[in-house]
Design an enzyme around this catalytic site. Structure first.
Site, PDB file in Angstrom:
ATOM      1  N   GLN A   1       0.834  -1.197   0.000  1.00 17.61           N
ATOM      2  CA  GLN A   1       0.000   0.000   0.000  1.00 17.61           C
ATOM      3  C   GLN A   1       0.874   1.253   0.000  1.00 17.61           C
ATOM      4  OE1 GLN A   1      -3.115  -0.542   2.792  1.00 17.61           O
ATOM      5  NE2 GLN A   1      -3.879   1.537   2.696  1.00 17.61           N
TER       6      GLN A   1
ATOM      7  N   SER B   1       4.351  -6.355   2.945  1.00 17.68           N
ATOM      8  CA  SER B   1       3.020  -6.272   3.544  1.00 17.68           C
ATOM      9  C   SER B   1       1.970  -6.834   2.591  1.00 17.68           C
ATOM     10  CB  SER B   1       2.734  -4.809   3.934  1.00 17.68           C
ATOM     11  OG  SER B   1       1.554  -4.708   4.691  1.00 17.68           O
ATOM     12  N   LEU B   2       1.064  -6.005   2.085  1.00 16.31           N
ATOM     13  CA  LEU B   2       0.068  -6.433   1.103  1.00 16.31           C
ATOM     14  C   LEU B   2       0.719  -7.195  -0.054  1.00 16.31           C
ATOM     15  CD1 LEU B   2      -2.574  -6.164  -0.705  1.00 16.31           C
ATOM     16  CD2 LEU B   2      -1.620  -3.971  -1.409  1.00 16.31           C
TER      17      LEU B   2
ATOM     18  N   HIS C   1       0.283  -3.473  11.254  1.00 18.44           N
ATOM     19  CA  HIS C   1       1.389  -4.292  11.777  1.00 18.44           C
ATOM     20  C   HIS C   1       1.686  -3.976  13.246  1.00 18.44           C
ATOM     21  CE1 HIS C   1       1.924  -5.866   7.799  1.00 18.44           C
ATOM     22  NE2 HIS C   1       1.928  -4.632   7.330  1.00 18.44           N
TER      23      HIS C   1
END
Length: 294
Positions: free
Chosen positions: A9, A88-89, A195
């Site tokens: 993101q 992450s994503l 997170h």
């Protein structure tokens, strides 16, 4: 060895993926499948939407995922990773690009992840901040000393660590970190404490969706944010994906592990070049580039 990396993101921009849609029938079909599955015209927002429209939670994560995965799929036989990682994503993009997840299942999990994270953000006022110019251990220690929830969340590269937590705790940590010598302690324009332990409601919700989804062995090892080392066992991959929402993104450590295992060329698949910049700060000698279609 070639390592393909997938952004998260924040990498989104207006016009992302339009060249794929315009020039490749297979890509166009996947965009149209995504529109139908999500129930709104995400392709139109990606191609023509304002920055504000692209920032909507239900749009941002699927948009970055779609750009990355459709680019990898359109590359066809040219997409030959020896290893992959996602920030992450981006981990869900990496798993879908390597056939661990079917396209529709990956998109479904990304959509559910985005909405679950948004709901968790609404429970408590929370944020994130980028800390520049301090060692990880100093940042970790200051976070421990602050009352309230604030933790190290993204280990992006040496000297760049993002912290995450409740607004008052993050603000206090920023002041203490500046006093400790940080070059910058900058509150980020994000909707919540990704997170961090404050994402626990989202983790619980996503866990059920992940457990109900079929995972296949990926075509190459994936280096996940939670553990940082090479994995291709689907049970381990599922477990790490569940805990990723509340655990830190160990990007620096993952890249170091990939280099140790032989990676010397990193190819970023998706919007932007942020990961290439981070990787060069981790190890200047490796080659970095953006994925393209010949």
């Amino acid at each position: 060895m070639k390592a393909y990396v997938f952004p998260g993101q924040g990498a989104q921009f207006t016009g992302m993926g339009k060249d794929l849609y315009d020039n490749h029938a297979s890509a166009r079909a996947l965009f149209e499948q995504a529109n139908e599955q999500l129930g709104f015209d995400i392709a139109k927002i990606m191609f023509e939407g304002t920055a504000e429209e692209l920032k909507q939670t239900k749009v941002t994560q699927p948009a970055v995922f779609l750009h990355s995965v459709i680019l990898a799929k359109t590359m066809g036989d040219a997409f030959k990773p020896d290893m992959v990682a996602g920030h992450s994503l981006g981990e869900l993009s990496a798993l879908t690009a390597t056939n661990c997840l079917k396209f529709e299942d990956g998109l479904n999990l990304v959509s559910k992840r985005a909405l679950a994270m948004q709901a968790a953000c609404e429970i408590q006022s929370s944020t994130m901040a980028a800390i520049l110019g301090l060692t990880d251990d100093v940042v970790e220690q200051v976070c421990k000393e602050v009352k309230g929830t604030v933790v190290a969340a993204n280990y992006n590269c040496p000297g760049q660590l993002v912290i995450s937590g409740a607004v008052p705790a993050v603000e206090e940590a920023c002041e203490r970190l500046k006093a400790a010598g940080a070059k910058r302690a900058l509150i980020l324009p994000v909707g919540g404490a990704f997170h961090s332990p404050l994402m626990e409601p989202a983790r619980e919700e996503l866990a059920a969706a992940i457990e109900a989804t079929e995972f296949s062995k990926p075509i190459c090892p994936i280096y996940q944010n939670v553990t940082t080392f090479a994995l291709n066992n689907t049970d381990d991959i599922k477990t790490n994906l569940i805990y990723q929402l509340t655990a830190p993104v160990k990007w620096t450590q993952s890249i170091q592990e990939m280099i140790k295992d032989g990676a010397n060329e990193f190819i970023e698949v998706g919007p932007g070049r942020a990961l290439q910049g981070m990787i060069k700060k981790i190890e200047r000698e490796v080659t970095t580039s953006s994925a393209t279609i010949e």
